[in-house]
Motif scaffolding. Sequence first.
Motif, PDB file in Angstrom:
ATOM      1  N   UNK A 116      13.377 -17.569  29.852  1.00 24.60           N
ATOM      2  CA  UNK A 116      14.064 -16.305  30.077  1.00 24.60           C
ATOM      3  C   UNK A 116      14.919 -15.890  28.893  1.00 24.60           C
ATOM      4  N   UNK A 117      15.626 -14.789  29.062  1.00 24.90           N
ATOM      5  CA  UNK A 117      16.513 -14.244  28.027  1.00 24.90           C
ATOM      6  C   UNK A 117      17.916 -14.131  28.610  1.00 24.90           C
ATOM      7  N   UNK A 118      18.898 -14.592  27.845  1.00 25.12           N
ATOM      8  CA  UNK A 118      20.302 -14.450  28.245  1.00 25.12           C
ATOM      9  C   UNK A 118      21.076 -13.861  27.084  1.00 25.12           C
ATOM     10  N   UNK A 119      21.871 -12.829  27.348  1.00 24.54           N
ATOM     11  CA  UNK A 119      22.652 -12.211  26.276  1.00 24.54           C
ATOM     12  C   UNK A 119      23.720 -11.303  26.860  1.00 24.54           C
ATOM     13  N   UNK A 120      24.687 -10.954  26.026  1.00 22.85           N
ATOM     14  CA  UNK A 120      25.667  -9.947  26.401  1.00 22.85           C
ATOM     15  C   UNK A 120      24.973  -8.581  26.476  1.00 22.85           C
ATOM     16  N   UNK A 121      25.598  -7.655  27.183  1.00 19.34           N
ATOM     17  CA  UNK A 121      24.982  -6.371  27.485  1.00 19.34           C
ATOM     18  C   UNK A 121      25.739  -5.229  26.818  1.00 19.34           C
ATOM     19  N   UNK A 122      24.977  -4.307  26.248  1.00 22.60           N
ATOM     20  CA  UNK A 122      25.540  -3.052  25.751  1.00 22.60           C
ATOM     21  C   UNK A 122      24.969  -1.925  26.601  1.00 22.60           C
TER      22      UNK A 122
END
Length: 477
Positions: free
Chosen positions: A138-144
């Motif tokens: 999967x992908x995990x990251x902060x959101x803009x």
Amino acid sequence: MKKLVQLAFASLLVIACQTNEKPTVSSKALSAEEKIDSTHIKQFFNTALTEGKSYEWLRDLTQNIGGRLSGSPEAAKSVVWGEKVMKEVGLDSVWLQPVMVPHWVRGEKEEAHYTVNGQKKDVAICALGFSVATPKSGVTAEVIEVKSLDEAEKLGDQMKGKIVFFNRPFDDTLINTFQAYGGCVGQRVFGAAVCGKYGAKGVIVRSMTNSIDDFPHTGTMSYRDLPKEQYIPTAAISSKAAENLSADLKKNPNLKFYFKQSCETLPDAPSFNVVGEIRGSETPENIIVVGGHLDSWDLGEGAHDDGTGVVQSLEVAYLFKKNGIRPKNTLRVVFFMNEENGTRGAQEYARLAKVNKENHIGGLESDAGGHTPRGFSIDANDGNTKLLQSWKKLLSPYGLHDLDKGGSGADISPLKNETVTLVGYRPDSQRYFDYHHTSRDTFDKVNKRELELGSASMTSIIYLMDKYLYDNTPVKP
């Protein structure tokens, strides 16, 4: 009290008697030919509402085959079904028109979540058509969060390593919900193309709907001319999830979002448009086409999009035959393949029409759902636009008040030229985007009477186009 009840009941009887009238135009307002036309139109509606086949055809298509994404086994089954029902109606000829189509598959069910204040929040999500998969983990990251493609473009390198969240909602002040859809669908189609070049890790998009619910809407997307190494996974989240995520980002701007999907694009697959026709009695070289698209997205049963358009198009031919009316021009019914993610069927149909020097004088497409009829949009030269608008007095008794210039439909628009008259069937749009491209687009969401009214409406305008258009459209040499 008893007297009041009797008075109320009497009032209801009066109202019932006043409204129990046939929708006909005043005979004083009609010419002799228009009186004949009015009679035929009434016959079309009577037959559709009492002996129509569209609803049972739709039941068969949706319940026994289901979602029909191009290249899938279900799409292949729908071609067999389409050929069978056309032959059952007794069209003069029925054939399959080969076309190679894209073959994208969704894979395992997608998943998404984020955590706020130690609480894990699951998110209703679905991959967009043609998106690549995430890594297996999967992908995990902060959101803009952004509201437009322009806003994202201005962020530039700030998107690197982030998940970009497009959260532009429908404009609820627009009465025509297709205009609201057009105002924000660009973020779904081109969001990844804008963000991928700046190194974003993924894109999530608010679903295209007026409703606030937990049903994510799929749909096609494009990477445009990005190199493959810049392709990023792209998905839609439900409108309710979008509202919640936006609120949580205001309180927790550094929260991390996770999503996982396993979709992929396979090699193009062979498929077919299904074509049938009633040959014209006077000018068979002139063709009027009526159609919808046989393919659908995979999440639901493809009922409103576009099972209704397919069965209504065939019912036009059925209503001609049932009422003993032979068209002057050739009436051709087409079940187009691959409207949803490529329009390959439409392109191939138009290409072959040109190669075979076919003369299409008119076309009608139904791809806006099976709700209550409102009218038609017209894409034609000024003379034929005015001609169609002159039929309003024949059509308005059936609720068909809208006869405005506008687009026709994705599948017949490749036929456009300076003489062909293209028309889009326009039912009421208020509920359409509750179901569009979702798991809710199922047979039970279609009202039988509304569907049949639509078939009769389409037959009526095709009847008028067949009778009057060929006198107003130059025949090509």
